[in-house]
Design a protein around this motif. Structure first.
Motif, PDB file in Angstrom:
ATOM      1  N   SER A 185      45.043 -34.756 -22.589  1.00 56.47           N
ATOM      2  CA  SER A 185      46.383 -34.380 -21.724  1.00 56.47           C
ATOM      3  C   SER A 185      45.790 -33.544 -20.452  1.00 56.47           C
ATOM      4  CB  SER A 185      47.508 -34.016 -22.520  1.00 56.47           C
ATOM      5  OG  SER A 185      47.121 -32.568 -22.790  1.00 56.47           O
ATOM      6  N   ARG A 186      44.671 -32.708 -20.459  1.00 50.74           N
ATOM      7  CA  ARG A 186      44.330 -32.021 -19.358  1.00 50.74           C
ATOM      8  C   ARG A 186      43.963 -32.681 -18.230  1.00 50.74           C
ATOM      9  NH1 ARG A 186      39.986 -28.277 -21.130  1.00 50.74           N
ATOM     10  NH2 ARG A 186      40.217 -27.205 -18.777  1.00 50.74           N
ATOM     11  N   TYR A 187      43.572 -34.233 -18.302  1.00 50.03           N
ATOM     12  CA  TYR A 187      43.098 -35.091 -17.493  1.00 50.03           C
ATOM     13  C   TYR A 187      43.836 -36.078 -16.804  1.00 50.03           C
ATOM     14  CZ  TYR A 187      39.195 -32.438 -19.192  1.00 50.03           C
ATOM     15  OH  TYR A 187      38.511 -31.323 -19.703  1.00 50.03           O
ATOM     16  N   ARG A 188      43.915 -36.595 -15.924  1.00 47.07           N
ATOM     17  CA  ARG A 188      44.668 -38.005 -15.368  1.00 47.07           C
ATOM     18  C   ARG A 188      43.637 -38.888 -14.692  1.00 47.07           C
ATOM     19  NH1 ARG A 188      46.635 -34.789 -10.775  1.00 47.07           N
ATOM     20  NH2 ARG A 188      45.855 -35.550  -8.706  1.00 47.07           N
ATOM     21  N   THR A 189      43.966 -40.197 -15.012  1.00 47.37           N
ATOM     22  CA  THR A 189      43.284 -41.305 -14.471  1.00 47.37           C
ATOM     23  C   THR A 189      44.143 -42.173 -13.567  1.00 47.37           C
ATOM     24  OG1 THR A 189      41.793 -43.070 -14.868  1.00 47.37           O
ATOM     25  CG2 THR A 189      43.473 -42.588 -16.390  1.00 47.37           C
ATOM     26  N   ASP A 211      45.623 -30.898 -12.839  1.00 51.19           N
ATOM     27  CA  ASP A 211      46.259 -30.114 -11.885  1.00 51.19           C
ATOM     28  C   ASP A 211      45.649 -30.084 -10.666  1.00 51.19           C
ATOM     29  OD1 ASP A 211      43.898 -29.039 -12.630  1.00 51.19           O
ATOM     30  OD2 ASP A 211      44.660 -26.779 -13.115  1.00 51.19           O
ATOM     31  N   THR A 212      44.653 -31.024 -10.493  1.00 53.02           N
ATOM     32  CA  THR A 212      43.949 -31.351  -9.053  1.00 53.02           C
ATOM     33  C   THR A 212      44.794 -31.541  -7.914  1.00 53.02           C
ATOM     34  OG1 THR A 212      41.963 -32.155 -10.390  1.00 53.02           O
ATOM     35  CG2 THR A 212      41.817 -32.597  -7.998  1.00 53.02           C
ATOM     36  N   PRO A 213      44.757 -30.740  -6.895  1.00 46.69           N
ATOM     37  CA  PRO A 213      45.821 -31.153  -5.888  1.00 46.69           C
ATOM     38  C   PRO A 213      45.313 -32.379  -5.014  1.00 46.69           C
ATOM     39  CG  PRO A 213      44.199 -29.378  -5.286  1.00 46.69           C
ATOM     40  CD  PRO A 213      44.129 -29.733  -6.496  1.00 46.69           C
ATOM     41  N   ARG A 214      46.248 -32.578  -4.138  1.00 45.10           N
ATOM     42  CA  ARG A 214      45.725 -34.110  -3.316  1.00 45.10           C
ATOM     43  C   ARG A 214      45.935 -33.593  -1.716  1.00 45.10           C
ATOM     44  NH1 ARG A 214      47.353 -39.436  -4.881  1.00 45.10           N
ATOM     45  NH2 ARG A 214      47.447 -39.680  -2.790  1.00 45.10           N
ATOM     46  N   ASP A 215      45.278 -32.547  -1.283  1.00 44.85           N
ATOM     47  CA  ASP A 215      45.246 -31.918  -0.190  1.00 44.85           C
ATOM     48  C   ASP A 215      44.094 -31.885   0.464  1.00 44.85           C
ATOM     49  OD1 ASP A 215      44.374 -29.762  -1.650  1.00 44.85           O
ATOM     50  OD2 ASP A 215      45.838 -28.344  -1.457  1.00 44.85           O
ATOM     51  N   GLY A 216      43.148 -32.400   0.118  1.00 44.72           N
ATOM     52  CA  GLY A 216      41.610 -32.578   0.692  1.00 44.72           C
ATOM     53  C   GLY A 216      41.101 -31.492   0.255  1.00 44.72           C
ATOM     54  N   LEU A 243      31.870 -31.683 -14.883  1.00 48.98           N
ATOM     55  CA  LEU A 243      32.204 -31.576 -13.398  1.00 48.98           C
ATOM     56  C   LEU A 243      33.662 -31.544 -13.444  1.00 48.98           C
ATOM     57  CD1 LEU A 243      29.923 -34.406 -11.795  1.00 48.98           C
ATOM     58  CD2 LEU A 243      29.509 -32.164 -11.843  1.00 48.98           C
ATOM     59  N   LEU A 244      34.302 -32.246 -14.031  1.00 47.83           N
ATOM     60  CA  LEU A 244      35.849 -32.451 -14.075  1.00 47.83           C
ATOM     61  C   LEU A 244      36.611 -30.875 -14.172  1.00 47.83           C
ATOM     62  CD1 LEU A 244      36.631 -35.541 -16.233  1.00 47.83           C
ATOM     63  CD2 LEU A 244      36.534 -35.245 -13.633  1.00 47.83           C
ATOM     64  N   ASP A 245      36.075 -30.179 -15.211  1.00 45.54           N
ATOM     65  CA  ASP A 245      36.447 -28.737 -15.556  1.00 45.54           C
ATOM     66  C   ASP A 245      36.256 -27.742 -14.431  1.00 45.54           C
ATOM     67  OD1 ASP A 245      37.454 -29.718 -17.887  1.00 45.54           O
ATOM     68  OD2 ASP A 245      35.868 -29.035 -19.336  1.00 45.54           O
ATOM     69  N   ARG A 246      35.330 -28.117 -13.300  1.00 45.50           N
ATOM     70  CA  ARG A 246      34.978 -27.409 -12.548  1.00 45.50           C
ATOM     71  C   ARG A 246      35.683 -27.913 -11.171  1.00 45.50           C
ATOM     72  NH1 ARG A 246      30.266 -27.161 -15.428  1.00 45.50           N
ATOM     73  NH2 ARG A 246      29.327 -24.959 -15.496  1.00 45.50           N
TER      74      ARG A 246
END
Length: 453
Positions: A185-189, A211-216, A243-246
């Motif tokens: 649940s901490r990740y999305r695809t 929680d990764t933003p979509r702002d570039g 990599l994802l956790d970073r």
């Protein structure tokens, strides 16, 4: 599976010929089901009094499913079970005593459909995620109502299910354990599409932290392959979590030359249409930047073997679009390799790349060959890796590629060349040695992204 017949198949990239023999008559002569013909591939299974044939003859490139009696399997006597469809690739058909299961790929995603032989009733097995991979397990029993398959995605670890084809119930038998308290649940695809210069929609599969933003502002690692009609599988990887956790997003560009959208998807990215593979990949990169998934100073690309050819080609075409690149055992000297018929793969791959002894093919290869097209311009940071014992892409290809790149490039970005003196085309074979190779790649990628801020 029925144990009633033996099949012997010989095939190239574009043709097939199958012989069959009743298992109870091992001394009988082998019979040819259908003689080899140009641009016709077919695959055979058996059930009851019928051969089930998956065929792409007659220009039906994405295959259809037909049935033929074992006594007279001539094409004139075939009965069509599943028609050819331009937007659906029929990848497999598995026959059982009372049903058959077909694997059909649409818009890059595999679907499983079960059809009962007694009444022709069929239903599709549903899957919950927007991007995933599914494959059959052994399923050796002929008389069974259970179908076993393996499901996974960029978020879900490999999971083996038994599916009851009558009740439609599925039972999870095993899921690969991921150490370290992994929480999906901490990740999305996501599954999105870029638009190529000719208007073609190119699928992308992505995974990132939830929680990764979509702002570039997010770094992104983009990979691709696009060759041999092979779909790039959407698989789970525990090492990718590093990599994802970073905060790095991972994306797969399902470019033409692969098999994601069927045989014509392959056709549109091979031979004299190979440039589509590269322009598709560039379009995917531009889409990701434009839509805020990343920025060009945070975008890293990678590819191996024919995927290394892809990366090498787009680096020549649009070097400023990328911050860094990783090329593994890359096929970068296309012309010279395809001229050398003493190499084990050359002649068989004339159907994929062309034959440079034919002028038209030579001129087309010359337009994209990564080694040939290196020129005096700035390139991003690059890591090139090869293996001394590689029998598919000889070590001197990436070696001369790096030498020429060092001589001509006008920037001061790192250009690293690593050769494994013990490995072959697949890299290190030992578990821990393989993990060390991945760690080197990730260290390079993260170092360059650190330089980007």
């Amino acid at each position: 599976r029925s144990l009633a017949y033996l099949f012997a198949s010989s095939a190239s990239f574009t043709t097939t010929e199958v012989r069959y023999l009743p298992a109870r008559e091992p001394a009988a002569p082998w019979q040819v089901l259908l003689a080899r013909e140009k641009d016709h591939e077919y695959h055979v299974d058996h059930g009851g009094a019928l051969f089930y044939i998956r065929t792409n003859g007659g220009g039906r490139r994405n295959f259809r499913l037909v049935a033929a009696t074992v006594d007279d399997p001539r094409p004139a006597r075939w009965t069509e079970l599943i028609p050819h469809r331009e937007d659906v690739m029929l990848e497999d058909a598995e026959v059982f005593a009372e049903h058959y299961v077909v694997h059909a790929r649409q818009d890059g995603l595999i679907g499983l459909r079960v059809t009962q032989l007694r009444d022709g009733a069929s239903h599709r097995i549903q899957f919950p995620e927007p991007a995933y991979d599914v494959a059959s397990e052994a399923n050796a029993e002929f008389r069974t109502s259970t179908y076993r398959f393996r499901y996974q995605s960029l978020v879900t670890p490999p999971s083996v299910f038994d599916y009851d084809v009558v009740t439609h119930e599925r039972t999870l038998l095993k899921r690969t354990e991921v150490l370290g308290g992994y929480d999906p649940s901490r990740y999305r695809t996501e599954r999105v599409h870029a638009t190529a210069p000719d208007g073609t929609r190119v699928p992308l599969s992505l995974v990132c932290r939830a929680d990764t933003p979509r702002d570039g502002s997010s770094p992104l690692l983009l990979t691709g392959y696009g060759a041999y009609g092979l779909p790039y599988p959407v698989l789970f990887s525990s090492t990718r979590l590093s990599l994802l956790d970073r905060g790095v997003t991972m994306a797969i560009a399902h470019v033409r030359g692969g098999g994601e959208l069927g045989k014509r998807w392959h056709d549109e990215g091979r031979m004299l249409k190979k440039l589509n593979t590269f322009t598709d990949f560039i379009a995917c990169a531009e889409f990701l930047v434009k839509n805020g998934y990343t920025a060009d100073d945070r975008l890293v690309i990678e590819g191996g073997s024919a995927g290394g050819l892809l990366v090498g080609a787009v680096l020549n075409m649009r070097p400023a679009l990328f911050e860094a690149a990783v090329l593994r055992v890359p096929f970068v000297d296309v012309i010279n390799t395809m001229l050398d018929e003493s190499l084990p793969l050359t002649v068989g791959e004339f159907e994929e790349w062309g034959n440079p002894k034919i002028r038209e093919h030579y001129e087309y290869m010359k337009a994209y060959c990564p080694y040939t097209n290196i020129r005096a311009q700035p390139y991003p940071a690059i890591l090139v890796k090869t293996s001394l014992n590689d029998s598919q892409v000889m070590y001197w290809e990436p070696a001369k590629y790096v030498a020429k790149l060092r001589a001509l490039k006008t920037d001061d970005h790192p250009l690293l060349f690593k050769i494994n003196l013990d490995a072959g085309h697949g890299g290190a074979s030992g578990r821990y040695d393989h993990l060390r190779e991945i760690a080197l790649d990730y260290a390079f990628i993260l170092t360059q992204l650190g330089h980007a801020g």
